[in-house]
Design an enzyme around this catalytic site. Structure first.
Site, PDB file in Angstrom:
ATOM      1  N   THR A  45       0.827  -1.206   0.000  1.00  0.00           N
ATOM      2  CA  THR A  45       0.000   0.000   0.000  1.00  0.00           C
ATOM      3  C   THR A  45       0.859   1.252   0.000  1.00  0.00           C
ATOM      4  O   THR A  45       0.612   2.187  -0.764  1.00  0.00           O
ATOM      5  CB  THR A  45      -0.929  -0.002   1.227  1.00  0.00           C
ATOM      6  OG1 THR A  45      -1.862  -1.076   1.100  1.00  0.00           O
ATOM      7  CG2 THR A  45      -1.696   1.311   1.333  1.00  0.00           C
ATOM      8  N   LYS A  55       1.787  11.628  -1.443  1.00  0.00           N
ATOM      9  CA  LYS A  55       2.701  12.747  -1.217  1.00  0.00           C
ATOM     10  C   LYS A  55       3.135  13.376  -2.530  1.00  0.00           C
ATOM     11  O   LYS A  55       3.421  14.583  -2.589  1.00  0.00           O
ATOM     12  CB  LYS A  55       3.926  12.296  -0.413  1.00  0.00           C
ATOM     13  CG  LYS A  55       3.675  12.256   1.081  1.00  0.00           C
ATOM     14  CD  LYS A  55       2.469  11.432   1.440  1.00  0.00           C
ATOM     15  CE  LYS A  55       2.137  11.310   2.882  1.00  0.00           C
ATOM     16  NZ  LYS A  55       0.944  10.450   3.098  1.00  0.00           N
ATOM     17  N   THR A 142       0.027  -9.216   5.684  1.00  0.00           N
ATOM     18  CA  THR A 142      -0.918  -9.060   4.574  1.00  0.00           C
ATOM     19  C   THR A 142      -1.607  -7.700   4.538  1.00  0.00           C
ATOM     20  O   THR A 142      -2.458  -7.457   3.682  1.00  0.00           O
ATOM     21  CB  THR A 142      -1.961 -10.181   4.606  1.00  0.00           C
ATOM     22  OG1 THR A 142      -2.413 -10.400   5.948  1.00  0.00           O
ATOM     23  CG2 THR A 142      -1.363 -11.484   4.091  1.00  0.00           C
ATOM     24  N   GLU A 186      -5.411  14.835   4.075  1.00  0.00           N
ATOM     25  CA  GLU A 186      -4.444  14.941   2.984  1.00  0.00           C
ATOM     26  C   GLU A 186      -5.146  15.049   1.635  1.00  0.00           C
ATOM     27  O   GLU A 186      -4.762  15.880   0.797  1.00  0.00           O
ATOM     28  CB  GLU A 186      -3.490  13.752   3.020  1.00  0.00           C
ATOM     29  CG  GLU A 186      -2.515  13.808   4.185  1.00  0.00           C
ATOM     30  CD  GLU A 186      -1.437  12.755   4.155  1.00  0.00           C
ATOM     31  OE1 GLU A 186      -0.484  12.865   4.947  1.00  0.00           O
ATOM     32  OE2 GLU A 186      -1.549  11.808   3.341  1.00  0.00           O
ATOM     33  N   GLU A 202     -16.707  14.873   9.739  1.00  0.00           N
ATOM     34  CA  GLU A 202     -16.001  14.130  10.780  1.00  0.00           C
ATOM     35  C   GLU A 202     -16.911  13.950  11.991  1.00  0.00           C
ATOM     36  O   GLU A 202     -17.468  14.921  12.506  1.00  0.00           O
ATOM     37  CB  GLU A 202     -14.718  14.861  11.177  1.00  0.00           C
ATOM     38  CG  GLU A 202     -14.013  14.319  12.415  1.00  0.00           C
ATOM     39  CD  GLU A 202     -13.687  12.840  12.323  1.00  0.00           C
ATOM     40  OE1 GLU A 202     -14.054  12.099  13.258  1.00  0.00           O
ATOM     41  OE2 GLU A 202     -13.071  12.418  11.323  1.00  0.00           O
ATOM     42  N   GLY A 266     -10.725   5.076   7.525  1.00  0.00           N
ATOM     43  CA  GLY A 266      -9.728   4.157   8.062  1.00  0.00           C
ATOM     44  C   GLY A 266      -9.497   2.960   7.159  1.00  0.00           C
ATOM     45  O   GLY A 266     -10.062   2.847   6.068  1.00  0.00           O
ATOM     46  N   ALA A 314       3.776   3.252   7.604  1.00  0.00           N
ATOM     47  CA  ALA A 314       4.772   2.433   6.917  1.00  0.00           C
ATOM     48  C   ALA A 314       6.031   2.270   7.755  1.00  0.00           C
ATOM     49  O   ALA A 314       6.608   1.175   7.818  1.00  0.00           O
ATOM     50  CB  ALA A 314       5.119   3.058   5.565  1.00  0.00           C
ATOM     51  N   HIS A 439      20.412  29.378  11.828  1.00  0.00           N
ATOM     52  CA  HIS A 439      19.555  30.530  11.552  1.00  0.00           C
ATOM     53  C   HIS A 439      19.781  30.990  10.117  1.00  0.00           C
ATOM     54  O   HIS A 439      20.925  31.116   9.682  1.00  0.00           O
ATOM     55  CB  HIS A 439      19.863  31.665  12.521  1.00  0.00           C
ATOM     56  CG  HIS A 439      19.125  32.930  12.213  1.00  0.00           C
ATOM     57  ND1 HIS A 439      17.804  33.112  12.571  1.00  0.00           N
ATOM     58  CD2 HIS A 439      19.512  34.064  11.573  1.00  0.00           C
ATOM     59  CE1 HIS A 439      17.409  34.310  12.176  1.00  0.00           C
ATOM     60  NE2 HIS A 439      18.440  34.913  11.567  1.00  0.00           N
TER      61      HIS A 439
END
Length: 462
Positions: A45, A55, A142, A186, A202, A266, A314, A439
């Site tokens: 995945t 990403k 799995t 995301e 949500e 999920g 991951a 800096h």
């Protein structure tokens, strides 16, 4: 084939995702003979339908936002839109390069790769078709798949999962995202950057509800500024097709219309029908039960990754796979401290954390034994240059180490490396305060937060 003379592998791994291939590579490096069974592509995945492609999309979205806002930096640029075939080619190219590299690494490490769907047939054997692969030890890896809610069917067209969202050939005009966790936020961030109208639904009181509440509130504020809408504390009641897409109903009586509904509630473990229970592997709600060393109820079988009830990340799978390999090789690895695992939501802005939230710390140690400090990025020079807002929040055990670090801001996930060292080495605020940070950099915010916690604030005040 890296079998020994008895025709038995030291380790047979079922599943070639992050946890499975990490175990295979580490075990092979320690001199064990390894067979790795994967029904699709190694990488699982994360590489093909998760971390890497999402990403890549997020970076494409950031480039689009940079083009739109270039004038604020004195740069004249024109944003002409999103070329989804071009975005897909870029995304798929990244995945392809990493996939080829992983295949090459497995070959170089002499891991015997078996392509096919495996099934557990004994405590020491996995069958792939008519062929049985026997191992002195077996590792179940799995993984997981996107899950839905009871009665909510994912049709792949108007109601989609994250897998299908990655393959969309166009930018939907409008999207309802069901679920305000990492995956939902995301994708909401990506689609807003691509020009879609986005609403998140949500059920819990905040976005990214597993994070510290202050981080959640900062993300919500940033999303409002970006025009991402959200319905919090709002439970899903149903969805129906319309001429233009879908109508999503919530239990508090709201109707939300969009072209697409993304179900991001999920991921569920892949364990059904694979013979686990028939050989004595204990399950709980589909997850394989393991001890602190990832060993199952069967002494010859371990399990790692999304298949077990630990953080579905991951890098957690990598760590668990390495842990199992080292244990089998006779080393003495330490169990994983899951509080010390770094966590990043790669939205715009990013949310990064390690350790305990303020609420968990107070529950664990007592409210009087917890000290917190919030350091705004408003005085951080690099954050000003990037035109990002946010903060670093520290949670300290009174007169003791820092037990939680929570950060919000663009690119702030890059600070998580230092943050996890602070937590995992049980650093006192004074230990970090004495370190000199470059800096201008955003890492200064982490350093200055620790300075302030020791009573020596620099670019901050009450």
């Amino acid at each position: 084939m890296t079998e020994d003379s008895a025709g038995v592998f030291d380790l047979v791994v079922l599943g070639g995702g992050s946890g499975g291939y990490a175990a295979a590579l580490r075990a092979s490096g320690l001199g064990l003979s390894v067979a790795l069974i994967e029904k699709a592509e190694v990488g699982g995945t994360c590489l093909h339908r998760g971390c890497i492609p999402t990403k890549a999309l997020l970076h494409a979205g950031a480039v689009a936002d940079s083009a739109r806002g270039a004038s604020q930096f004195g740069v004249q640029a024109v944003f002409d839109g999103i070329d989804m075939p071009g975005v897909a080619a870029y995304k798929d190219g990244v995945v392809s390069q990493l996939y080829r590299g992983l295949q090459s690494t497995l070959r170089a490490r002499k891991v015997h790769l078996v392509e096919g769907e495996g099934r557990l047939v004994s405590p020491t054997a996995i069958a792939v078709g008519d062929t049985v692969y026997t191992g002195r030890h077996l590792l179940l890896a799995t993984g997981s798949v996107p899950k839905s809610l009871p009665g909510l069917a994912i049709d792949g067209a108007r109601v989609i999962s994250s897998d299908q969202a990655l393959a969309l050939a166009h930018v939907p005009a409008s999207v309802v995202v069901l679920g305000g966790g990492v995956i939902g936020c995301e994708f909401a961030s990506v689609w807003k950057s691509f020009g879609a109208e986005v609403t998140i639904v949500e059920a819990l009181p905040h976005l990214v509800p597993a994070e510290d509440e202050d981080s959640s509130k900062l993300l919500e504020r940033a999303f409002r500024r970006r025009g991402i809408k959200f319905e919090l504390g709002s439970r899903f009641a149903g969805v129906e097709s319309t001429e233009s897409g879908v109508r999503v109903r919530t239990e508090n009586g709201k109707d939300l219309h969009a072209e697409v509904l993304l179900v991001a509630v999920g991921r569920a473990p892949v364990s059904a029908g694979l013979g686990y229970e028939s050989v004595g592997v204990q399950l709980d709600r589909g997850y394989v039960k393991v001890d602190s060393y990832c060993l199952t109820s069967v002494p010859t079988i371990s399990a790692v990754g999304d298949l077990i009830p630990t953080l579905q990340l991951a890098h957690v799978g990598f760590a668990e796979g390495i842990l199992v390999a080292e244990r089998l090789a006779g080393l003495d690895p330490a169990p994983i401290d899951y509080d010390g695992v770094p966590r990043v939501t790669y939205s715009q802005p990013e949310v990064a954390s390690v350790g305990l939230t303020e609420a968990v710390a107070k529950e664990r140690y007592g409210a009087d034994e917890v000290v917190t400090l919030r350091h705004s990025l408003v005085s951080n020079g690099k954050s000003k240059i990037l035109k990002t807002a946010g903060e670093v929040k520290l949670v300290q055990r009174k007169d003791g180490p820092v037990v939680g670090i929570h950060m919000v801001g663009d690119r702030i996930g890059e600070l998580i490396g230092e943050a996890q060292l602070v937590f995992n080495w049980e650093a006192l605020p004074s230990d970090v305060a004495q370190l000199i940070h470059a800096h201008p950099s955003q890492t200064e915010a982490l350093g200055e937060a620790h300075l302030a916690l020791t009573g020596k604030p620099l670019h901050s005040h009450d």
